[in-house]
Scaffold this active site. Structure first.
Site, PDB file in Angstrom:
ATOM      1  N   ASP A   1     -13.252   2.815 -10.292  1.00 57.32           N
ATOM      2  CA  ASP A   1     -12.095   1.959 -10.596  1.00 57.32           C
ATOM      3  C   ASP A   1     -12.129   1.490 -12.056  1.00 57.32           C
ATOM      4  O   ASP A   1     -13.199   1.387 -12.654  1.00 57.32           O
ATOM      5  CB  ASP A   1     -12.122   0.748  -9.654  1.00 57.32           C
TER       6      ASP A   1
ATOM      7  N   ASN B   1      -2.481   5.619  -3.455  1.00 59.60           N
ATOM      8  CA  ASN B   1      -2.214   5.762  -4.894  1.00 59.60           C
ATOM      9  C   ASN B   1      -0.914   6.507  -5.205  1.00 59.60           C
ATOM     10  O   ASN B   1      -0.447   6.493  -6.348  1.00 59.60           O
ATOM     11  CB  ASN B   1      -3.394   6.442  -5.613  1.00 59.60           C
TER      12      ASN B   1
END
Ligand code: IPE
Ligand code: IPE
Ligand code: MG
Length: 225
Positions: free
Chosen positions: A12, A60
């Site tokens: 991330d 996503n």
């Protein structure tokens, strides 16, 4: 120090890494993708054989169109070169994730990567792409029903067999970067007993010290249980 056998990386912070430098989010993803091989090398040096790296979640797809387009086209374009480097180092490649939304070109690249490296090992790179822990369990359930598996014979090992990670042991240690203390749908079944370590560094900045600190943390936890 004992090396965890299987670690999960929640990679991330690419967007924040780019923002910090006044770059586009795509530039952050490029840097993030390029940072996978050096981190893998660090893991192998430390004796970690299996690395599952979360690169794209089933959630996503809700991101801006341009970002989604960039990720998908770079997968098609850059995966073969990435995998040929893994192959030179004797690493086996596998993909865990839903195939449905991926383009034929991306699927071909993923399949060729797995075929090219299938005899390699013991190091395994598991590319966790278009993955969600919940989507995976939905997929398992559909397969069990489609194959008319008798309910009495369903055990934990039956479920393991139908997971996208079939053949891999449980995750020992999850490392999430960029300071977020969340699992974000990552390998939920496989990480049932995993230690979780969070680094402050954004993924493209993750260093050997970060990985070593995570492995030390894993050892401290294992010494207590
Ligand atoms: C992680 O970086 C990579 C993907 C999810 C593709 P992010 O893109 O989530 O970066 P931040 O969290 O916005 O900084
Ligand atoms: C998790 O990161 C997914 C990947 C690293 C691929 P996100 O940035 O998408 O997660 P949330 O949305 O912050 O939970
Ligand atoms: Mg993020």
């Amino acid at each position: 120090m004992i090396a965890p056998k299987h670690i999960g990386l929640i990679m991330d912070g690419n967007g924040r890494w780019a923002q910090q430098r006044g770059l586009s989010r795509s530039a952050g993803h490029k840097a993030g993708f390029e940072h996978i091989p050096p981190v893998l090398e660090i893991c192998h040096d430390l004796g970690i054989q299996i690395v599952s790296a979360y690169a794209w979640s089933t959630e996503n797809w809700n991101r801006p169109k341009a970002e989604v387009g960039y990720i998908m086209s770079s997968l098609e374009k850059h995966l073969p070169e990435f995998v040929s480097k893994l192959h030179q180092r004797g690493v086996r490649f596998m993909h865990s994730g839903r195939r449905d939304e991926l383009t034929p070109e991306a699927l071909q690249a993923l399949d060729e990567a797995a075929t090219l490296t299938q005899q390699n090992g013991p190091e395994i790179f598991n590319f966790v792409f278009n993955y969600g822990g919940r989507a995976e369990l939905v997929n398992v359930t559909r397969k069990l029903l489609a194959e008319k598996v008798e309910s009495e014979v369903v055990s934990e090992s039956t479920i393991n067999h139908y997971l996208w990670t079939n053949g891999l042991p449980d995750v020992d240690l999850v490392i999430r970067t960029s300071g977020e203390q969340r699992l974000s749908n990552f390998l939920l079944w496989q990480s049932a007993y995993a230690c979780i370590y969070v680094t402050q560094a954004y993924w493209p900045d993750v260093s050997r010290d970060d990985v070593e600190a995570a492995v030390k943390y894993y050892n401290r936890v294992m010494a207590k249980i």
